[in-house]
Design an enzyme around this catalytic site. Structure first.
Site, PDB file in Angstrom:
ATOM      1  N   ALA A  69       0.823  -1.211   0.000  1.00  0.00           N
ATOM      2  CA  ALA A  69       0.000   0.000   0.000  1.00  0.00           C
ATOM      3  C   ALA A  69       0.852   1.254   0.000  1.00  0.00           C
ATOM      4  O   ALA A  69       2.039   1.206   0.319  1.00  0.00           O
ATOM      5  CB  ALA A  69      -0.914   0.008   1.224  1.00  0.00           C
ATOM      6  N   ASN A  70       0.228   2.371  -0.379  1.00  0.00           N
ATOM      7  CA  ASN A  70       0.861   3.686  -0.227  1.00  0.00           C
ATOM      8  C   ASN A  70       0.423   4.267   1.112  1.00  0.00           C
ATOM      9  O   ASN A  70      -0.608   3.875   1.649  1.00  0.00           O
ATOM     10  CB  ASN A  70       0.342   4.626  -1.319  1.00  0.00           C
ATOM     11  CG  ASN A  70       1.033   4.420  -2.633  1.00  0.00           C
ATOM     12  OD1 ASN A  70       1.009   3.339  -3.178  1.00  0.00           O
ATOM     13  ND2 ASN A  70       1.637   5.466  -3.139  1.00  0.00           N
ATOM     14  N   ARG A  71       1.138   5.246   1.584  1.00  0.00           N
ATOM     15  CA  ARG A  71       0.701   6.006   2.760  1.00  0.00           C
ATOM     16  C   ARG A  71      -0.317   7.030   2.302  1.00  0.00           C
ATOM     17  O   ARG A  71      -0.022   7.841   1.418  1.00  0.00           O
ATOM     18  CB  ARG A  71       1.872   6.762   3.370  1.00  0.00           C
ATOM     19  CG  ARG A  71       2.888   5.906   4.032  1.00  0.00           C
ATOM     20  CD  ARG A  71       3.888   6.803   4.742  1.00  0.00           C
ATOM     21  NE  ARG A  71       5.126   6.090   5.002  1.00  0.00           N
ATOM     22  CZ  ARG A  71       5.294   5.240   6.018  1.00  0.00           C
ATOM     23  NH1 ARG A  71       4.306   5.016   6.874  1.00  0.00           N
ATOM     24  NH2 ARG A  71       6.428   4.614   6.179  1.00  0.00           N
TER      25      ARG A  71
END
Ligand code: CTP
Ligand code: CA
Length: 223
Positions: free
Chosen positions: A33-35
């Site tokens: 995932a991305n932040r």
């Protein structure tokens, strides 16, 4: 703000907003995932709705609440986000704020990967995810206004200009998210609007204020 007397300049207009990260499964219990908190995207969806727009918010997994007065489609993966965005067309404006994972695991495992200490350590083969902004920016049902975001850690303006061209967008809202700025996950944002005809730096503002200004600008631009 420009519209604070309860005016509805976006009445009858349709907007699509993406927000939050995407989660790309590795196996049933793990993901890439991305932040992203979703705070900026959700605030933009709420601000557009407040000006009377009919808003579809396509949100990745976030811990914040659905905004008021907005129809929310919850998704996990980039491909699901793309499908939900395309299903929401046509629209007058699209604002792609989501931090979409650029890659997904080429073939996610059906069962949890088990560790075998001292033996094999898994390697992940990745494949590229669809570029949702680029797809919308070049679509036959392209909204009149297509706006992207760009979180950069260096060369903010030149990176944003390149994205403007590549993705067929009218505007890129660029921000410097290098760790020293403390922007990531915070409540404030300091953005540059990068358009084909020039660049405008906005002051350091609360994410809600960025959203309100952007919604007002969209309303002016759609006439
Ligand atoms: N975006 C998208 N779909 C993707 C990747 C990005 O819709 N698969 C959108 C984002 O929501 C954002 C804009 O494109 O509005 C820019 O995202 P960014 O990650 O900065 O651009 P990339 O083209 O992925 O380039 P890079 O990550 O290499 O900087
Ligand atoms: Ca990216």
């Amino acid at each position: 703000a420009l519209f604070d007397g309860g005016e509805k300049p976006l009445k009858g207009r349709k907007a699509i907003v993406t927000s939050g990260p995407t989660h790309e499964p590795i196996d049933p219990v793990r993901y890439i995932a991305n932040r992203s908190s979703g705070r900026q995207g959700h605030a933009i969806a709420a601000a557009l709705a407040k000006l009377g727009a009919e808003v579809t918010l396509v949100s990745g997994p976030v811990t914040i609440a659905d905004p008021f007065g907005v129809s929310v489609v919850h998704v996990e993966r980039a491909e699901e986000m793309r499908d939900a965005v395309l299903a929401a067309l046509p629209a007058d404006v699209a604002v792609m704020v989501a931090a979409v994972a650029d890659w997904r695991v080429a073939s996610a495992a059906d069962q949890k990967l088990k560790k075998h200490p001292g033996e094999s350590i898994p390697t992940l083969a990745l494949t590229e995810n669809p570029d949702i902004l680029k797809t919308v920016g070049h679509h036959t049902m392209r909204p009149k206004l297509v706006i992207g975001f760009a979180a950069e850690t260096q060369d903010v303006e030149s990176n944003a200009k390149a994205k403007l061209e590549r993705k067929g967008a009218d505007m890129i809202v660029a921000n410097d998210v290098s760790p020293a700025t403390g922007i990531m996950g915070g409540s404030r944002n300091s953005v540059k609007l990068v358009r084909h005809d020039g660049v405008e730096q906005w002051p350091d503002l609360a994410k809600e204020e960025v959203a309100e200004r952007l919604a007002a600008l969209i309303a002016r631009q759609l006439g």
